[in-house]
Write a protein that holds these residues in place. Structure first.
Motif, short mmCIF file in Angstrom:
data_model
loop_
_atom_site.label_atom_id
_atom_site.label_comp_id
_atom_site.label_asym_id
_atom_site.label_seq_id
_atom_site.Cartn_x
_atom_site.Cartn_y
_atom_site.Cartn_z
N HIS A 1 0.86 -1.19 -0.20
CA HIS A 1 -0.09 -0.03 -0.06
C HIS A 1 0.96 1.16 -0.05
O HIS A 1 1.18 1.73 1.05
CB HIS A 1 -0.95 -0.08 1.21
CG HIS A 1 -2.00 1.07 1.04
ND1 HIS A 1 -2.89 1.29 2.14
CD2 HIS A 1 -2.39 1.86 0.18
CE1 HIS A 1 -3.71 2.32 1.80
NE2 HIS A 1 -3.44 2.49 0.43
N TRP B 1 -2.22 7.54 -2.80
CA TRP B 1 -2.31 6.42 -2.01
C TRP B 1 -2.47 5.11 -3.48
O TRP B 1 -3.59 5.39 -3.99
CB TRP B 1 -3.41 6.32 -1.20
CG TRP B 1 -3.39 7.38 -0.11
CD1 TRP B 1 -2.24 7.95 0.13
CD2 TRP B 1 -4.04 7.28 0.95
NE1 TRP B 1 -2.20 8.81 1.18
CE2 TRP B 1 -3.47 8.40 1.91
CE3 TRP B 1 -5.22 6.49 1.81
CZ2 TRP B 1 -4.14 8.60 3.24
CZ3 TRP B 1 -5.66 6.94 2.95
CH2 TRP B 1 -5.12 7.85 3.70
N PRO C 1 -2.32 1.33 -3.56
CA PRO C 1 -2.06 -0.12 -3.08
C PRO C 1 -2.02 -0.81 -4.56
O PRO C 1 -2.43 -0.53 -5.65
CB PRO C 1 -3.33 -0.40 -2.60
CG PRO C 1 -4.51 0.43 -3.03
CD PRO C 1 -3.83 1.72 -3.16
N MET D 1 -6.89 -5.11 -0.77
CA MET D 1 -6.44 -4.49 0.59
C MET D 1 -6.25 -5.93 1.24
O MET D 1 -5.24 -6.20 2.19
CB MET D 1 -7.15 -3.61 1.30
CG MET D 1 -6.92 -2.24 0.43
SD MET D 1 -5.42 -1.69 0.46
CE MET D 1 -5.15 -1.46 1.96
#
Length: 300
Positions: free
Chosen positions: A19, A80, A82, A143
């Motif tokens: 991430h 951000w 991931p 995630m």
């Protein structure tokens, strides 16, 4: 290899899961040897992939493919991202292959030998830029995979395969819905129609009744059903009949005539013809091949 063979052969290996959070993102031109799947969770990015310049936004996914030059030109706002690096198939040298940051011209012959074929693009037709309505669901699975990767245990190889396959499934379904906008709109209607087929598979099912169950016109229903399940309603019913017949042949003591009648055929001849057409072998041949897997003998 064709599309169906690839779907059977997929055996993902996750090389890295991370991430990544940065205030600014910039990456010099490079190629990679494997795949990278990246989700834009926050921020905007200007990216070049091959000759295409793209601006990506939160909710977008990117699939960077083996051997295709790409770069992160600039970003706006904290990013951000991931992402995972992975092989789609099993390769014996999977542990040797690094994550590359060089141009093709800068790679040695040894490094170039690590380049994987792009099966996901050529056969599954997954593009570089993926914009789908179910991106939040894909992000959730991504995630989960990153969390599991960071806490790898002895059984992680099993979990990572299942999660990557789930992500690829969601991507393909999302792309299909994006291509045929009405698929997501009529998902509940298609579920009702399929449930009706499964509950009445051994009887006569009229297309008109299915379209009424789905609350769609006959033409619209037939088109959306084929786009959703890749087969017509009649073909779906036949396929379901054959699966039920296989179960009965393997796990019951019924005769072929009784099985034919139970799955909706008026004669063993009609059943045998339909079974061979759908499965490639005769019911007798299938029954003899799978006899050892049948129901156990019961002794009193």
């Amino acid at each position: 290899m064709d599309r169906q063979q690839l779907l059977q052969a997929l055996s993902p290996y996750v090389r890295r899961a991370w991430h990544h959070k940065v205030d600014r993102m910039k990456l010099a031109p490079r190629i990679i040897f494997d795949y990278e799947l990246l989700y834009v969770e926050q921020g905007e990015l200007d990216i070049r992939i091959g000759e295409d310049s793209l601006t990506v936004y939160p909710g977008d996914l990117l699939l960077f493919k083996p051997g295709i030059e790409h770069e992160f030109v600039r970003s706006r706002g904290p990013c951000w991202m991931p992402h995972i690096h992975f092989d789609a198939l099993y390769y014996e040298d999977y542990e040797e292959v690094p994550i590359n940051f060089k141009l093709r011209a800068e790679c040695s012959q040894q490094e170039l030998s690590w380049l994987r074929p792009d099966w996901l693009g050529s056969l599954l037709e997954i593009p570089h830029l993926i914009r789908v309505q179910n991106h939040a669901e894909i992000h959730q699975e991504l995630m989960r995979l990153i969390h599991a990767y960071e806490r790898r245990d002895a059984e992680f190889p099993l979990l990572q395969k299942s999660l990557v396959l789930d992500i690829l499934y969601l991507v393909i379904k999302g792309l299909k819905s994006a291509e045929h906008g009405q698929l997501s709109l009529h998902q509940a209607a298609m579920e009702r129609a399929v449930t009706h087929i499964m509950e009445h598979y051994n009887g006569i099912i009229r297309l008109e009744d299915l379209s009424k169950t789905a609350c769609l016109s006959l033409y619209h229903f037939s088109r959306v059903f084929k786009q959703t399940y890749d087969v017509s309603p009649h073909q779906f019913q036949i396929r379901y009949r054959m699966e039920r017949a296989k179960e009965l042949m393997m796990y019951s003591r019924l005769s072929l005539s009784a099985i034919a009648e139970q799955v909706g055929y008026s004669s063993i001849y009609a059943f045998s013809k339909a079974f061979k057409s759908a499965c490639g072998i005769s019911p007798k041949k299938y029954m003899s091949t799978h006899a050892s897997m049948g129901a156990p003998e019961i002794h009193h």
